[in-house]
Write a protein that holds these residues in place. Sequence first.
Motif, PDB file in Angstrom:
ATOM      1  N   LYS A  83       6.260  10.993  -1.771  1.00  0.00           N
ATOM      2  CA  LYS A  83       7.084  10.157  -0.889  1.00  0.00           C
ATOM      3  C   LYS A  83       7.595   8.912  -1.626  1.00  0.00           C
ATOM      4  O   LYS A  83       8.742   8.492  -1.442  1.00  0.00           O
ATOM      5  CB  LYS A  83       6.282   9.748   0.346  1.00  0.00           C
ATOM      6  CG  LYS A  83       5.982  10.896   1.304  1.00  0.00           C
ATOM      7  CD  LYS A  83       5.183  10.413   2.504  1.00  0.00           C
ATOM      8  CE  LYS A  83       4.921  11.553   3.479  1.00  0.00           C
ATOM      9  NZ  LYS A  83       4.099  11.106   4.635  1.00  0.00           N
ATOM     10  N   PHE A  84       6.745   8.344  -2.460  1.00  0.00           N
ATOM     11  CA  PHE A  84       7.113   7.157  -3.233  1.00  0.00           C
ATOM     12  C   PHE A  84       8.288   7.468  -4.154  1.00  0.00           C
ATOM     13  O   PHE A  84       9.274   6.711  -4.212  1.00  0.00           O
ATOM     14  CB  PHE A  84       5.896   6.684  -4.032  1.00  0.00           C
ATOM     15  CG  PHE A  84       6.157   5.538  -4.964  1.00  0.00           C
ATOM     16  CD1 PHE A  84       6.715   4.352  -4.509  1.00  0.00           C
ATOM     17  CD2 PHE A  84       5.818   5.636  -6.312  1.00  0.00           C
ATOM     18  CE1 PHE A  84       6.943   3.285  -5.366  1.00  0.00           C
ATOM     19  CE2 PHE A  84       6.044   4.580  -7.174  1.00  0.00           C
ATOM     20  CZ  PHE A  84       6.610   3.397  -6.699  1.00  0.00           C
ATOM     21  N   ASP A 106      -4.760  12.126  -1.356  1.00  0.00           N
ATOM     22  CA  ASP A 106      -3.403  11.889  -0.851  1.00  0.00           C
ATOM     23  C   ASP A 106      -2.612  10.878  -1.674  1.00  0.00           C
ATOM     24  O   ASP A 106      -1.392  10.996  -1.795  1.00  0.00           O
ATOM     25  CB  ASP A 106      -3.460  11.415   0.609  1.00  0.00           C
ATOM     26  CG  ASP A 106      -3.923  12.510   1.555  1.00  0.00           C
ATOM     27  OD1 ASP A 106      -4.152  13.642   1.082  1.00  0.00           O
ATOM     28  OD2 ASP A 106      -4.081  12.239   2.761  1.00  0.00           O
ATOM     29  N   ILE A 107      -3.297   9.866  -2.248  1.00  0.00           N
ATOM     30  CA  ILE A 107      -2.571   8.823  -2.962  1.00  0.00           C
ATOM     31  C   ILE A 107      -1.845   9.381  -4.180  1.00  0.00           C
ATOM     32  O   ILE A 107      -0.768   8.890  -4.562  1.00  0.00           O
ATOM     33  CB  ILE A 107      -3.526   7.665  -3.389  1.00  0.00           C
ATOM     34  CG1 ILE A 107      -2.713   6.455  -3.888  1.00  0.00           C
ATOM     35  CG2 ILE A 107      -4.517   8.116  -4.437  1.00  0.00           C
ATOM     36  CD1 ILE A 107      -1.815   5.843  -2.868  1.00  0.00           C
ATOM     37  N   ASP A 109       0.858  -1.179   0.000  1.00  0.00           N
ATOM     38  CA  ASP A 109       0.000   0.000   0.000  1.00  0.00           C
ATOM     39  C   ASP A 109       0.896   1.231   0.000  1.00  0.00           C
ATOM     40  O   ASP A 109       1.620   1.486   0.963  1.00  0.00           O
ATOM     41  CB  ASP A 109      -0.899  -0.006   1.242  1.00  0.00           C
ATOM     42  CG  ASP A 109      -1.905   1.133   1.241  1.00  0.00           C
ATOM     43  OD1 ASP A 109      -1.821   1.990   0.331  1.00  0.00           O
ATOM     44  OD2 ASP A 109      -2.748   1.181   2.155  1.00  0.00           O
ATOM     45  N   LEU A 110       0.882   1.998  -1.086  1.00  0.00           N
ATOM     46  CA  LEU A 110       1.756   3.165  -1.199  1.00  0.00           C
ATOM     47  C   LEU A 110       1.458   4.228  -0.150  1.00  0.00           C
ATOM     48  O   LEU A 110       2.287   5.104   0.108  1.00  0.00           O
ATOM     49  CB  LEU A 110       1.648   3.777  -2.600  1.00  0.00           C
ATOM     50  CG  LEU A 110       2.088   2.888  -3.762  1.00  0.00           C
ATOM     51  CD1 LEU A 110       2.005   3.650  -5.073  1.00  0.00           C
ATOM     52  CD2 LEU A 110       3.492   2.355  -3.546  1.00  0.00           C
ATOM     53  N   ALA A 111       0.292   4.152   0.472  1.00  0.00           N
ATOM     54  CA  ALA A 111      -0.034   5.090   1.556  1.00  0.00           C
ATOM     55  C   ALA A 111       0.752   4.774   2.822  1.00  0.00           C
ATOM     56  O   ALA A 111       0.840   5.597   3.728  1.00  0.00           O
ATOM     57  CB  ALA A 111      -1.533   5.055   1.850  1.00  0.00           C
ATOM     58  N   ASN A 112       1.323   3.578   2.866  1.00  0.00           N
ATOM     59  CA  ASN A 112       2.155   3.152   3.998  1.00  0.00           C
ATOM     60  C   ASN A 112       3.621   3.293   3.577  1.00  0.00           C
ATOM     61  O   ASN A 112       4.192   2.399   2.961  1.00  0.00           O
ATOM     62  CB  ASN A 112       1.830   1.703   4.369  1.00  0.00           C
ATOM     63  CG  ASN A 112       2.553   1.247   5.626  1.00  0.00           C
ATOM     64  OD1 ASN A 112       3.631   1.733   5.957  1.00  0.00           O
ATOM     65  ND2 ASN A 112       1.944   0.304   6.340  1.00  0.00           N
ATOM     66  N   THR A 113       4.224   4.433   3.896  1.00  0.00           N
ATOM     67  CA  THR A 113       5.584   4.733   3.448  1.00  0.00           C
ATOM     68  C   THR A 113       6.595   3.733   3.980  1.00  0.00           C
ATOM     69  O   THR A 113       7.516   3.311   3.257  1.00  0.00           O
ATOM     70  CB  THR A 113       5.988   6.149   3.882  1.00  0.00           C
ATOM     71  OG1 THR A 113       5.039   7.093   3.366  1.00  0.00           O
ATOM     72  CG2 THR A 113       7.360   6.516   3.344  1.00  0.00           C
ATOM     73  N   THR A 166       6.243   0.551   2.020  1.00  0.00           N
ATOM     74  CA  THR A 166       6.731   0.775   0.657  1.00  0.00           C
ATOM     75  C   THR A 166       8.248   0.768   0.607  1.00  0.00           C
ATOM     76  O   THR A 166       8.860   0.158  -0.284  1.00  0.00           O
ATOM     77  CB  THR A 166       6.200   2.118   0.110  1.00  0.00           C
ATOM     78  OG1 THR A 166       4.770   2.131   0.172  1.00  0.00           O
ATOM     79  CG2 THR A 166       6.641   2.329  -1.330  1.00  0.00           C
ATOM     80  N   HIS A 220       1.450  10.843  -0.973  1.00  0.00           N
ATOM     81  CA  HIS A 220       2.047   9.501  -1.018  1.00  0.00           C
ATOM     82  C   HIS A 220       2.848   9.277  -2.302  1.00  0.00           C
ATOM     83  O   HIS A 220       3.847   8.540  -2.294  1.00  0.00           O
ATOM     84  CB  HIS A 220       0.970   8.437  -0.857  1.00  0.00           C
ATOM     85  CG  HIS A 220       0.187   8.559   0.412  1.00  0.00           C
ATOM     86  ND1 HIS A 220       0.802   8.738   1.636  1.00  0.00           N
ATOM     87  CD2 HIS A 220      -1.148   8.572   0.667  1.00  0.00           C
ATOM     88  CE1 HIS A 220      -0.127   8.831   2.584  1.00  0.00           C
ATOM     89  NE2 HIS A 220      -1.306   8.740   2.018  1.00  0.00           N
ATOM     90  N   THR A 221       2.430   9.899  -3.396  1.00  0.00           N
ATOM     91  CA  THR A 221       3.182   9.777  -4.644  1.00  0.00           C
ATOM     92  C   THR A 221       4.534  10.465  -4.530  1.00  0.00           C
ATOM     93  O   THR A 221       5.560   9.940  -4.982  1.00  0.00           O
ATOM     94  CB  THR A 221       2.373  10.358  -5.822  1.00  0.00           C
ATOM     95  OG1 THR A 221       1.272   9.489  -6.111  1.00  0.00           O
ATOM     96  CG2 THR A 221       3.228  10.476  -7.075  1.00  0.00           C
TER      97      THR A 221
END
Length: 326
Positions: free
Chosen positions: A233-234, A225-226, A177-181, A184, A230-231
């Motif tokens: 941070k990804f 946010d996704i 889950d990309l929301a979970n840094t 990830t 979150h993007t």
Amino acid sequence: VCSSDLIKICIKVLQEKNCENFYQIDISRDEDAIWCLEKIFEEQRFSAHDVMCFNKQLYTKVYSFVDNKFHNFFSIGEDEKILFTGGLSGIGFECLKKIVTAFPKARFIIFGRSDVNKKNENLIQSEFIKRVSTEKPGLKPKEYQHQWEVLQRCLTAKRNLDSLQKISNNIFYYNVDLANTQQTEAVLKQVSLEHGPVHHLVHSAGIEKSKLFKDSTDFNHDVFDIKTIHTVKFFELLKSQELKNIVLFGSVAGEFGNEGQSEYSAANGFYSYLVDYLRQLFKSASIKNVQWPGWDDVGMAAKPAVKPALLQKGYKLISPAVGAEI
């Protein structure tokens, strides 16, 4: 295509910014439109350029030109890896299937939220709700429905993954889950250990939940946010990767908005600005943001709550075959 007065204003602004490399063209003329595309491809800058084709003849010429350039510009070597987020559902899956078919010997790494190990494929909805109500008493009807929808997404992801693995033996899926840094980051380290550096990235992950203001009680952070927080941070976690190509899957909703999609439209609008930031992070990579129109039968625009509204307003949806080819 704009009025002569607006053109004068644009030229004045460009001159004030000491910009000498600009051109006034008429994209209604075939030769000018193709020339414009050639300049764009030479500079390899796509984020700030849109080409709209108003007749079938020009449409054919433009996409013939793009198709001829495609194989030289975006190719995947047999020893290279492509990371695809959100590739087991919607338009992401349709595009990934097309790319896997074109480059079956490349290594494909897929990130997705769906647990592809879910069972009970033949369980009907009433039986599922009955079982969940026994295991988790006290849930509200909407929560039961949510559990059912999650299960269906997982089963669809599993079927799509199986179909990709029939095309290529180099398909690797990671449930993340990309929301979970933190998660990830851990999975990216695992990918580096198991596969080495990633060379290409297609970022199609996203969430859409249409709702009118009068029906909303709060800002939908999941949707916004996704594609924003979150993007970013990804991509910051990907700085050490040897990326050659980055493709973002945005939406025309980011440019024009859409009824009941304030958060979704704002998030996709952010992508246009994200491209410039990514060019600072990945100086040698080619970065593109595709503002997709609605697709028919698959993707977010095909949802029962969205598709009728789009068709009523006169929007024309593109077929999965045409979208994947583009």
